[in-house]
Motif scaffolding. Structure first.
Motif, PDB file in Angstrom:
ATOM      1  N   ARG A  13       0.793  -1.221   0.000  1.00 32.74           N
ATOM      2  CA  ARG A  13       0.000   0.000   0.000  1.00 32.74           C
ATOM      3  C   ARG A  13       0.828   1.274   0.000  1.00 32.74           C
ATOM      4  O   ARG A  13       0.558   2.201  -0.758  1.00 32.74           O
ATOM      5  N   GLY A  14       1.845   1.357   0.834  1.00 32.80           N
ATOM      6  CA  GLY A  14       2.607   2.586   1.020  1.00 32.80           C
ATOM      7  C   GLY A  14       3.192   3.166  -0.258  1.00 32.80           C
ATOM      8  O   GLY A  14       2.926   4.322  -0.601  1.00 32.80           O
ATOM      9  N   TRP A  16       2.530   2.508  -3.426  1.00 29.56           N
ATOM     10  CA  TRP A  16       1.527   2.802  -4.455  1.00 29.56           C
ATOM     11  C   TRP A  16       0.709   4.034  -4.092  1.00 29.56           C
ATOM     12  O   TRP A  16       0.329   4.820  -4.965  1.00 29.56           O
ATOM     13  N   GLU A  17       0.389   4.214  -2.797  1.00 28.74           N
ATOM     14  CA  GLU A  17      -0.322   5.419  -2.386  1.00 28.74           C
ATOM     15  C   GLU A  17       0.545   6.655  -2.582  1.00 28.74           C
ATOM     16  O   GLU A  17       0.039   7.713  -2.953  1.00 28.74           O
ATOM     17  N   ALA A  20       0.411   7.444  -6.256  1.00 26.08           N
ATOM     18  CA  ALA A  20      -0.882   8.035  -6.591  1.00 26.08           C
ATOM     19  C   ALA A  20      -0.968   9.482  -6.113  1.00 26.08           C
ATOM     20  O   ALA A  20      -1.499  10.348  -6.820  1.00 26.08           O
ATOM     21  N   THR A  21      -0.442   9.764  -4.941  1.00 25.85           N
ATOM     22  CA  THR A  21      -0.440  11.124  -4.418  1.00 25.85           C
ATOM     23  C   THR A  21       0.414  12.045  -5.282  1.00 25.85           C
ATOM     24  O   THR A  21       0.049  13.199  -5.536  1.00 25.85           O
ATOM     25  N   THR A  51      -6.361   9.730  -8.695  1.00 34.28           N
ATOM     26  CA  THR A  51      -7.447   9.518  -7.738  1.00 34.28           C
ATOM     27  C   THR A  51      -7.954   8.080  -7.777  1.00 34.28           C
ATOM     28  O   THR A  51      -8.145   7.446  -6.734  1.00 34.28           O
ATOM     29  N   PHE A  54      -5.392   5.862  -6.229  1.00 30.76           N
ATOM     30  CA  PHE A  54      -5.393   5.954  -4.771  1.00 30.76           C
ATOM     31  C   PHE A  54      -6.535   5.134  -4.180  1.00 30.76           C
ATOM     32  O   PHE A  54      -6.363   4.452  -3.165  1.00 30.76           O
ATOM     33  N   THR A  57      -5.549   1.379  -4.624  1.00 25.49           N
ATOM     34  CA  THR A  57      -4.441   0.934  -3.784  1.00 25.49           C
ATOM     35  C   THR A  57      -4.731   1.033  -2.300  1.00 25.49           C
ATOM     36  O   THR A  57      -4.005   0.440  -1.509  1.00 25.49           O
ATOM     37  N   SER A  58      -5.768   1.719  -1.926  1.00 27.15           N
ATOM     38  CA  SER A  58      -6.109   1.763  -0.510  1.00 27.15           C
ATOM     39  C   SER A  58      -6.612   0.399  -0.019  1.00 27.15           C
ATOM     40  O   SER A  58      -6.698   0.186   1.187  1.00 27.15           O
ATOM     41  N   HIS A  59      -6.883  -0.503  -0.945  1.00 27.81           N
ATOM     42  CA  HIS A  59      -7.319  -1.858  -0.570  1.00 27.81           C
ATOM     43  C   HIS A  59      -6.171  -2.854  -0.596  1.00 27.81           C
ATOM     44  O   HIS A  59      -6.389  -4.031  -0.321  1.00 27.81           O
ATOM     45  N   GLU A  62      -0.905  -3.903   3.811  1.00 32.89           N
ATOM     46  CA  GLU A  62       0.179  -3.079   4.341  1.00 32.89           C
ATOM     47  C   GLU A  62       1.482  -3.708   3.940  1.00 32.89           C
ATOM     48  O   GLU A  62       2.456  -3.209   3.723  1.00 32.89           O
TER      49      GLU A  62
END
Length: 62
Positions: A13-14, A16-17, A20-21, A51, A54, A57-59, A62
């Motif tokens: 997640r980290g 990829w988020e 995306a950011t 967006t 994000f 990838t929030s799914h 960790e």
């Protein structure tokens, strides 16, 4: 840097988020700059891609 690339390859997640950011920030910057018409034209799609990325990838684990 190696840890970041390993996280991307293992779908963590980290990293990829973060990517995306960065895409969202780049899209907003492209929207606000007055110099290049091509950047303004593509800004909505870059922001939208960031967006959606994000949200997806929030799914990820960790």
């Amino acid at each position: 840097m190696t840890r970041f690339l390993t996280g991307l390859l293992h779908l963590r997640r980290g990293p990829w988020e973060m990517l995306a950011t960065i895409l969202i920030g780049l899209g907003v910057f492209m929207l606000m700059q007055p110099f290049f018409l091509w950047a303004f034209t593509w800004s909505f799609l870059v922001t939208l891609a960031g967006t959606v990325m994000f949200i997806v990838t929030s799914h990820f684990p960790e």
